[in-house]
Design an enzyme around this catalytic site. Structure first.
Site, short mmCIF file in Angstrom:
data_model
loop_
_atom_site.label_atom_id
_atom_site.label_comp_id
_atom_site.label_asym_id
_atom_site.label_seq_id
_atom_site.Cartn_x
_atom_site.Cartn_y
_atom_site.Cartn_z
N GLU A 49 0.80 -1.23 0.00
CA GLU A 49 0.00 0.00 0.00
C GLU A 49 0.83 1.28 0.00
OE1 GLU A 49 -3.87 -0.07 2.24
OE2 GLU A 49 -3.10 -2.00 2.88
N THR A 54 -0.79 2.18 -8.13
CA THR A 54 -1.49 3.41 -8.49
C THR A 54 -0.66 4.20 -9.49
OG1 THR A 54 -2.41 3.44 -6.27
CG2 THR A 54 -2.64 5.44 -7.56
N ARG A 183 -8.62 0.01 -4.70
CA ARG A 183 -7.46 -0.73 -4.23
C ARG A 183 -7.54 -2.15 -4.76
NH1 ARG A 183 -2.80 -2.17 -2.62
NH2 ARG A 183 -2.63 -3.78 -1.04
N ASP A 206 5.86 -3.54 -12.09
CA ASP A 206 5.14 -3.34 -10.84
C ASP A 206 5.06 -4.69 -10.10
OD1 ASP A 206 3.48 -2.30 -8.87
OD2 ASP A 206 1.65 -2.70 -10.01
N GLN A 210 3.53 -6.76 0.01
CA GLN A 210 3.48 -7.38 1.33
C GLN A 210 4.64 -8.37 1.49
OE1 GLN A 210 0.77 -7.09 -0.61
NE2 GLN A 210 -0.28 -5.51 0.55
#
Lengths: 358, 477
Positions: A49, A54, A183, A206, A210
């Site tokens: 995150e 994005t 998301r 990309d 996590q």
């Protein structure tokens, strides 16, 4: 789609493998590809995150990749609505967890339905727009939302609830902004390529952020020409999704340390992007920044520039191996189209100039 | 319709690929669903049936255990190499290295068969024989390993195969020496090229490879090796050959993952099905397996000495999946979804698309989806999904308990290379439910639903945009 290749793997490529390097193939590519000098591979790295995808989506959009297939559109509708439901569920669960009652009886009814049976198809019915919005505006839910650092919630929550009238309709078509705002947790790897002039192509990669996803990173480290590391400014009061007892800033610093000091990247240009500046500025207006950083002067905590300066120092202190003249630091609001475009352009220029120097 | 299209695809892609088809349980009535009145499939059936399954138990690897023994615990990818000097042979090795982490995740051990002597093989499988593209990578990695030992990794090739650079890895590859040079080759139907010299196009391809990717064309190949020998690859599970790729073109190297997942195939749902073919005398107690290391018949084999057992055990440690597989209830492995989709099915609309649900439920689609997921490093989500689905269907508590423990160890444990991406809150919920209420049927329901909504959804969104989807699903419809 123009000149952009978004397919992560090219089956047909197998047949041409003998003739052309398989840069298109993240699996076989890393080992089998002789380095193609006209291709610049840029990795987007960072903890979960932090906004990698994005930014990736923004770059796709301003290079003309739109939503082309009907199927993709259908999936995106589903994903936006899944986001709405997930946010609603998390908020309702938080009211229970934090012992904040939902005030209005009809909102309590809605909450029950959300937890038990509501699915994305139901959201085609416009009546849900009103019901969900009413729930969102419930004093209990709003109080939980104010305490959102105590549980996991997407950044897009407010945006989605404010746009329910569009989303809850059988005519709903996701806009570019919707897609940017939703998301989706990235799993594994994805890449795109576009021309950057001089007969060169930039390959933007990309990845998921996590902990379990980071184990996969090493597979892509071999053929890297530049690294863009993202970290979220607004995570200073948050804990990890994958480990709820662990402070996100600590994790980001740790990952940054591992990446920036990795010998594979000594010679490549390195960009550190402090993302979510928009959210950050909103957040420090109401929350204490200095509470989380003992070394920070409390009197300055409402001044975003001072806060960002402090964060910058914190991160740059982690650099022990990488030559500092090939590190560039910038702030970013990845959800903002214009800002993304400008920052990415600067990043590109920085990388190209560094490449040139070499 | 799907079946027909597939055949066309086969022909288009490679004329030899047709042999690729696979057999599953002979008593599987469902098999006809996949290739209705396809005479070729009959031929293919005898094709694999006719292979020398009995030879597997005499093919001894350099660590002493036979291919047959290996295949009791792992899926063996048996690769017949051309000759060591050949660029395509080197390329096969490079390919294996690059998909190794996926192979390990799928519990697959690559084993190379070579014409050359053991000594020559030892030289090839070492730093000295390492193909150029690997050497280049090695140089980069060396630096990394000295500086950054414990960082980031725990999944990678280097760590799973004992933390090491690629030259060490080369040494660890298992291989089988052909006693007469080409005896096994012949028995397996891996033939020398018909045209005496390897065809013109292959030679051209070889030059291209050596130029563009740095492979070396070695003139000093072993005298023992027949240079016209072609390559072939086989999948071996539980003592049986279950899939094959043989070719009449020297330059054709199969996509090993595709072969393994049997994307071309006509029925085998997944690897766990392949494992079920065996007469495996599975043990219920995990501990006892660890002690015995492998299935009983292997221990009883008199030739197997301690060193070899140790070697086997060492190998096993790199394959967390294999260690626990035998503890699973048999139905789990045998389980197959009988629902099958076709264009005439009412569930499919007229557009050439499939939903995420279809791509998961239909075994044929799921295979393609799995192949894609493996290539983008997202296979663990789908493997979890398969196991969680199998779990939901189990009838007895005892079996559920075994599978629940397996799923937790494999997908929720943060040390597992197949750990899935879920929130710690959700993970905690599952673990505490398991502790308090035991193996209730709903144990993994929430995780599965949540995965379908984010992790698997993310992969699916990219899948529908991929060439693989275009080729295998959109066009096939």
């Amino acid at each position: 789609m123009g000149n952009i290749v978004v397919s992560p793997h090219d089956k047909e490529g197998q047949h041409h493998m003998m003739a052309t390097p398989t840069s298109n193939n993240p699996n076989g590519g890393s080992a089998a590809t002789a380095k193609n000098k006209s291709e610049i591979t840029v990795l987007l790295l960072g903890a979960g995150e932090s906004g990698k995808s994005t930014l990736f989506k923004q770059v796709q959009f301003f290079h003309g990749v739109g939503i082309t297939h009907d199927q993709e559109r259908i999936e995106l509708i589903e994903i936006v609505r899944l986001n709405v439901l997930e946010n609603a569920k998390n908020l309702v669960a938080a009211t229970q967890h934090l012992n904040i009652p939902i005030e209005q009886p009809e909102n309590r009814e809605t909450a029950k339905l959300i937890i038990n049976s509501l699915n994305t198809n139901d959201l085609e019915d416009p009546s849900w727009s009103k019901r969900l919005y009413s729930l969102w505006k419930d004093a209990g839910i709003q109080k939980a939302y104010e305490n959102r650092e105590k549980f996991q919630l997407y950044d897009s929550t407010e945006y989605l609830f404010e746009n329910l009238d569009r989303i809850c309709s059988d005519k709903y078509v996701p806009t570019v902004v919707d897609v940017i705002r939703t998301r989706t947790k990235t799993i594994g790897i994805t890449d795109m390529k576009f021309d950057v002039g001089d007969g060169k192509q930039l390959r933007l990669v990309d990845v998921g952020g996590q902990r379990n996803e980071r184990r996969k990173w090493i597979h892509f480290f071999n053929t890297v020409d530049a690294v863009v590391f993202l970290t979220s400014l607004s995570e200073f009061d948050l804990n990890l999704y994958e480990d709820n007892g662990y402070w996100r800033v600590k994790e980001s610093l740790r990952v940054f340390n591992e990446v920036v000091n990795n010998a594979l990247f000594y010679k490549v240009p390195f960009v550190l992007l402090f993302n979510k500046r928009d959210l950050f500025e909103k957040k420090i207006a109401t929350k204490s920044f200095s509470k989380y950083f003992s070394g920070f002067n409390e009197a300055e905590e409402k001044n975003p520039v001072a806060c960002i300066e402090y964060m910058t120092k914190l991160f740059l202190n982690e650099i022990t191996e990488h030559p500092l003249d090939t590190v560039s630091v910038k702030t970013l609001s990845a959800i903002d189209h214009d800002n993304s475009k400008q920052v990415f352009e600067e990043v590109k220029q920085f990388i190209m100039t560094q490449q040139h120097r070499e | 319709m799907l079946g027909q299209e597939e055949t066309n695809l086969n022909q288009k892609e490679t004329s030899q690929n047709d042999d690729n088809a696979i057999i599953i349980e002979p008593n599987d009535n469902n098999a006809t669903d996949y290739h209705p009145d396809d005479i070729q499939s009959q031929i293919q059936l005898t094709g694999i049936e006719g292979l020398p399954h009995h030879l597997l138990s005499e093919m001894k690897t350099n660590i002493g255990v036979t291919v047959e023994e290996l295949s009791r615990k792992h899926i063996v990818l048996l690769i017949f190499l051309r000759y060591f000097g050949c660029v395509f042979c080197q390329k096969s090795v490079v390919q294996i290295v690059s998909c190794l982490s996926n192979l390990i995740k799928l519990n697959c051990v690559p084993v190379f068969v070579h014409q050359e002597s053991k000594e020559e093989a030892d030289e090839f499988f070492s730093e000295k024989g390492m193909p150029k593209p690997l050497i280049k990578l090695e140089k980069k990695e060396d630096k990394e390993i000295t500086v950054n030992n414990q960082a980031l990794t725990s999944e990678t090739v280097s760590v799973t195969f004992e933390k090491s650079a690629r030259s060490k890895l080369m040494k660890q590859f298992l291989r089988v020496e052909d006693p007469e040079g080409t005896y096994y080759y012949k028995q397996f139907g891996v033939v020398p090229s018909a045209t005496k010299m390897v065809t013109f196009t292959s030679t051209l391809d070889a030059f291209k490879l050596s130029l563009t990717e740095g492979y070396k064309l070695t003139p000093d190949a072993s005298k023992k090796a027949d240079r016209d020998q072609l390559a072939g690859s086989f999948i071996v599970a539980h003592g049986r050959i279950v899939n094959q790729f043989v070719t009449h073109s020297a330059s054709k190297i199969p996509d090993f993952l595709e072969l393994l997942l049997d994307v071309e195939g006509k029925g085998s749902d997944n690897l766990f099905d392949l494992l079920s073919i065996s007469d495996d005398s599975s043990t219920n107690d995990e501990e006892s397996i660890d002690k015995e290391e492998i299935v009983p018949e292997f221990v009883e084999t008199s030739q197997v000495n301690l060193v070899e057992r140790k070697n086997m055990k060492k190998l096993l440690q790199n394959y967390p999946m294999a260690r626990k597989l035998a503890s699973l209830p048999k139905e789990v492995m045998k389980m197959k979804d009988k629902r099958s989709f076709s264009c005439t099915s009412a569930q499919i609309d007229l557009s050439c698309t499939i939903s995420l649900e279809e791509s998961l439920i239909n075994p044929q689609y799921r295979k393609v989806f799995k192949l894609f997921a493996a290539k983008i490093y997202a296979i663990e989500s789908l493997l979890f999904w398969e196991h969680a689905t199998a779990y939901q269907k189990l009838k007895t508590l005892k079996k559920r308990r075994q599978l629940a423990q397996y799923i937790i160890d494999t997908y929720l444990n943060s040390d597992s290379m197949l750990e899935i991406n879920i929130s710690s809150a959700m993970k905690k919920r599952v673990l505490s439910t398991f502790e308090k209420e035991g193996a209730i049927p709903e144990l993994f329901d929430d995780v599965k639903v949540s995965m379908e909504g984010d992790a698997i959804k993310d992969s699916f969104l990219r899948f529908v945009e991929s060439e693989l989807y275009d080729q295998r699903i959109r066009k096939a419809k």
